[in-house]
Design an enzyme around this catalytic site. Structure first.
Site, PDB file in Angstrom:
ATOM      1  N   LYS A   1      -8.467  24.766  22.971  1.00 26.38           N
ATOM      2  CA  LYS A   1      -8.023  24.400  24.321  1.00 26.38           C
ATOM      3  C   LYS A   1      -7.001  25.408  24.842  1.00 26.38           C
ATOM      4  CE  LYS A   1      -4.540  21.903  24.836  1.00 26.38           C
ATOM      5  NZ  LYS A   1      -3.475  20.862  24.823  1.00 26.38           N
TER       6      LYS A   1
ATOM      7  N   ARG B   1       1.018  20.039  32.138  1.00 21.11           N
ATOM      8  CA  ARG B   1       1.998  21.092  32.407  1.00 21.11           C
ATOM      9  C   ARG B   1       1.374  22.485  32.427  1.00 21.11           C
ATOM     10  NH1 ARG B   1       7.348  19.811  32.307  1.00 21.11           N
ATOM     11  NH2 ARG B   1       7.878  17.681  31.757  1.00 21.11           N
TER      12      ARG B   1
ATOM     13  N   CYS C   1       9.970  16.929  41.268  1.00 23.80           N
ATOM     14  CA  CYS C   1      11.185  17.516  41.841  1.00 23.80           C
ATOM     15  C   CYS C   1      12.160  18.003  40.784  1.00 23.80           C
ATOM     16  CB  CYS C   1      11.877  16.492  42.744  1.00 23.80           C
ATOM     17  SG  CYS C   1      10.939  16.130  44.249  1.00 23.80           S
TER      18      CYS C   1
ATOM     19  N   PRO D   1      11.235  24.102  31.169  1.00 23.95           N
ATOM     20  CA  PRO D   1      11.419  24.808  32.433  1.00 23.95           C
ATOM     21  C   PRO D   1      10.468  25.989  32.604  1.00 23.95           C
ATOM     22  CG  PRO D   1      13.164  25.379  30.892  1.00 23.95           C
ATOM     23  CD  PRO D   1      12.392  24.268  30.267  1.00 23.95           C
TER      24      PRO D   1
END
Length: 231
Positions: A23, A93, A117, A123
């Protein structure tokens, strides 16, 4: 709750199992199809939820695809929208992988932050810092990364190793003008295959499999991928 599985009197095992592609190798290569406006065919694609999610995202952007018996054909010449919406991105993600190729091809895109948000626990600041170094103007508005600008090659030093960050910048650099050098690049097998497939499509790449990768961009000339199999 059981702490282990105890198998009694197991018979001798025999037979064969077909192993699908990884994957983690499939996702960046699917995103890389954005760098082409012709059919991209890949085989041995795993039929898993994350692959289906990324295909849903590309379809939402306007791309066409056919996925049958682990063979995937994508055509992104029909992309007419460069906004990767939160409703899809929030479920995976790795959707951030469309940021680099969308920006490289269309010079502007909006991609939802994976956590909405909030930047979240994983990150994407390394991605954004690198794209800014390549000439992109980055704003974060309403939970979306709004990026625009024509990309130019430069030296990029990642403060820490990032697999998706490395993949995003490799894809972005492939269409950029000039030479991009990535220092402290990830060396995972999926990064290696991404480089090898891009190289087979005509991108000049050196240092494959090392922590320093050099990409000479095509100056916005779109790619033509040969058929390949996911590792």
């Amino acid at each position: 709750m059981y702490k282990y599985l105890h198998i009694y009197n197991s018979p001798k095992l025999s037979g064969s199992v077909e192993i699908s592609g990884a994957k983690n190798a499939a996702l960046p290569l699917i995103a890389a199809s954005i760098l082409s406006n012709t059919d991209t065919e890949m085989t041995n694609v795993p039929n898993v939820a994350d692959v289906k999610t990324l295909l849903k995202l590309l379809s939402n952007l306007g791309a066409k695809y056919n996925f049958e018996k682990n063979t995937l054909t994508i055509n992104t010449s029909t992309i007419n929208n460069t906004t990767a919406v939160y409703e899809i991105v929030k479920t995976m993600r790795a959707s951030i992988l469309v940021l680099g190729p969308l920006l490289a091809r269309f010079n502007e895109c909006k991609v939802s932050l994976p956590g909405g948000c909030a930047i979240g626990a994983r990150p994407v600041d390394l991605h954004l810092k690198a794209l800014e170094a390549m000439g992109a103007e980055i704003k974060i508005e309403g939970g979306y990364i709004h990026a625009k600008g024509r990309l130019k090659g430069c030296d990029i030093v990642f403060d820490k190793i990032t697999v998706t960050g490395t993949e995003n910048i490799i894809m972005a650099a492939s269409l950029a003008k000039g030479t991009t050098r990535i220092i402290n690049a990830a060396k995972e097998p999926e990064v290696v295959q991404l480089c090898e497939v891009l190289k087979s499509a005509g991108v000049e790449i050196e240092g494959i499999g090392t922590d320093e990768i050099t990409i000479r961009g095509t100056d916005y000339e779109l790619l033509n991928f040969p058929s390949f199999s996911i590792i």
